[in-house]
Design a protein around this motif. Structure first.
Motif, PDB file in Angstrom:
ATOM      1  N   VAL A   1      39.297  46.720  43.626  1.00 48.91           N
ATOM      2  CA  VAL A   1      40.599  46.133  43.306  1.00 48.91           C
ATOM      3  C   VAL A   1      41.643  47.246  43.276  1.00 48.91           C
ATOM      4  O   VAL A   1      41.424  48.305  42.668  1.00 48.91           O
TER       5      VAL A   1
ATOM      6  N   LEU B   1      39.454  43.449  47.663  1.00 46.19           N
ATOM      7  CA  LEU B   1      40.686  42.666  47.521  1.00 46.19           C
ATOM      8  C   LEU B   1      41.845  43.554  47.983  1.00 46.19           C
ATOM      9  O   LEU B   1      42.079  44.622  47.421  1.00 46.19           O
TER      10      LEU B   1
ATOM     11  N   ASN C   1      47.277  44.342  42.369  1.00 46.35           N
ATOM     12  CA  ASN C   1      47.183  43.558  41.133  1.00 46.35           C
ATOM     13  C   ASN C   1      47.742  44.370  39.970  1.00 46.35           C
ATOM     14  O   ASN C   1      47.365  45.528  39.763  1.00 46.35           O
TER      15      ASN C   1
ATOM     16  N   LEU D   1      40.516  41.018  35.271  1.00 44.67           N
ATOM     17  CA  LEU D   1      39.447  41.681  36.010  1.00 44.67           C
ATOM     18  C   LEU D   1      38.132  40.915  35.881  1.00 44.67           C
ATOM     19  O   LEU D   1      37.369  40.794  36.846  1.00 44.67           O
TER      20      LEU D   1
ATOM     21  N   LEU E   1      38.304  37.940  38.240  1.00 46.98           N
ATOM     22  CA  LEU E   1      38.121  38.297  39.652  1.00 46.98           C
ATOM     23  C   LEU E   1      36.657  38.600  39.963  1.00 46.98           C
ATOM     24  O   LEU E   1      36.151  38.219  41.027  1.00 46.98           O
TER      25      LEU E   1
ATOM     26  N   PHE F   1      38.396  49.936  40.052  1.00 47.46           N
ATOM     27  CA  PHE F   1      39.836  49.649  39.993  1.00 47.46           C
ATOM     28  C   PHE F   1      40.573  50.966  40.186  1.00 47.46           C
ATOM     29  O   PHE F   1      40.363  51.929  39.443  1.00 47.46           O
TER      30      PHE F   1
END
Length: 311
Positions: free
Chosen positions: A33, A60, A64, A75, A78, A89
Motif C-alpha cells: 500500500v 494497490l 491512501n 489498513l 484493505l 505500507f
C-alpha cells in the motif's frame, strides 16, 4: 460485518469458505500500500520487496491517506478485502522521511507492526550481475545474538521469517539453494539487510566450495516505532490444531540426523525348552545318521575293551 455476511452466489460462498481458518494454511500473501506521499527510496524498496515476494503479492496503486499507528482500521479493511495476512505500507514525510512499515494480521486485526526508516538503500537494478530465477525460496540468516535480547527484536525476526516463507517442501537438492537473505542488528540498533546469490564452485571433493555474490537489495534500516501484540494474543496466534500435533509414540526416538529408531522389549527367552528336532530344516541327513551310528559302535567297542582290561 464483511466476514459474517451470507453469500448470495456459489462463487461468493466459495470465497468466504476460503477465508475461514484452514487446517493447513497456505503460504501468506503480502499487500503493498502506498501512502499519501511515496517516492524515492521507498518506491524502490517496495518494488524490490515485491520482486522477492512474488507471486504472493497484491499491489494497490492508488495513494491512501492512512496513519496506521493512529488508526489501523483502514489498513485492516484493505488486508481483509484482499485476503492477505501481511502488509507493507510506504510513506515519506518531513518528520519521518523514507518510511517503510511492515506488519501482519491476525483475526482481521493488526498483530505486530514495525516502522523502519531507510538510512541507505541500493536497489537490485544497481547491481550489474546475474540474478537468480523468479519464485526462489530464500535461505534466511540472522547474524548475532542481539536478535534474542529484546522481545521487539524477537518479534521482528519472526516477522521477517513470515514475510519470506513459502510453501513447505519435503526434500531439497543442493542446487535448489540459490538465494540468501542476511539480517544483522548493529550496536546502534540498526537492521542491515543484504541479499546474496550462492555460487557452487569446484573443490576437488564431493562437497562443493560455496561463494556468495551480492545481488541486492542492500538496505540499512533504523527502527522507529513498534507495536507488538500482548503475550497472550501472540501465544493464541501461534496455537496449532490438535489434528496437526505430533503425538509421541512409546519406544520410538529420532536422532539428530532424522533417523527413526525403535526399541523392542522382550521377555526372558526359554531356549532350553524349545523343540527344534521336529523342524524339517534341522533334520539330519542319511549320511549324518550313518556317521553317528559308526561313532556309537566305536564308542561301545572302546568301552568293552576298557572293561576287559580292567578285569
Amino acid at each position: 460485518i464483511f466476514n459474517h455476511r451470507k453469500p448470495k452466489t456459489r462463487k461468493g460462498k466459495k470465497v468466504l469458505l476460503a477465508r475461514e481458518p484452514q487446517l493447513i494454511e497456505a503460504a501468506r500473501s503480502m499487500l503493498f500500500v502506498d501512502g499519501r506521499k511515496c517516492g524515492g527510496n521507498v518506491r524502490l524498496c517496495m518494488k524490490d520487496l515485491q520482486q522477492l515476494k512474488k507471486p504472493l503479492v497484491k499491489v494497490l496503486h492508488r495513494k491512501n491517506d492512512i496513519t496506521p499507528f493512529d488508526d489501523p482500521s483502514s489498513l485492516e479493511f484493505l488486508t481483509m478485502k484482499n485476503d492477505t495476512a501481511l502488509f507493507t505500507f510506504g510513506s515519506t514525510s518531513k518528520k519521518r522521511p523514507d518510511n517503510i512499515l511492515i506488519g501482519r494480521i491476525f483475526e482481521n486485526e493488526v498483530l505486530d507492526m514495525f516502522e523502519l526508516g531507510i538510512k541507505r538503500y541500493q536497489a537490485i537494478a544497481e547491481f550489474r550481475n546475474e540474478k537468480i530465477g523468479a519464485c526462489v525460496k530464500p535461505c534466511l540468516v540472522f547474524n548475532g545474538p542481539k536478535w534474542a535480547q529484546t522481545e521487539e527484536l524477537r518479534r521482528l525476526r519472526n516477522l521477517f521469517i513470515d514475510m519470506f516463507q513459502r510453501e513447505k517442501v519435503e526434500s531439497i537438492r543442493l542446487q535448489g539453494v540459490e538465494h540468501v537473505l542476511s539480517f544483522t542488528v548493529t550496536d546502534d540498533m540498526n537492521v542491515l539487510m543484504r541479499s546474496y546469490k550462492i555460487l557452487l564452485k569446484k573443490s576437488g571433493q564431493k562437497t562443493p566450495r560455496i561463494e556468495l555474490e551480492e545481488i541486492g537489495p542492500s538496505a540499512d534500516f533504523s527502527i522507529r516505532r513498534t507495536k507488538i501484540a500482548s503475550e497472550d494474543l501472540y501465544k493464541l496466534s501461534r496455537k496449532q490444531p490438535k489434528q496437526l500435533k505430533v503425538t509421541k509414540k512409546k519406544n520410538i526416538t529420532t536422532d539428530a540426523l532424522g533417523n527413526t529408531k525403535g526399541r523392542v522389549h522382550l521377555g526372558k527367552q526359554q531356549t532350553g525348552s524349545i523343540q527344534t528336532r521336529r523342524v524339517k530344516a534341522l533334520k539330519k541327513s542319511p549320511e549324518e545318521k550313518r556317521s553317528d551310528r559308526q561313532k556309537k559302535k566305536v564308542a561301545l567297542k572302546a568301552a568293552a575293551a576298557e572293561a576287559l582290561a580292567a578285569e
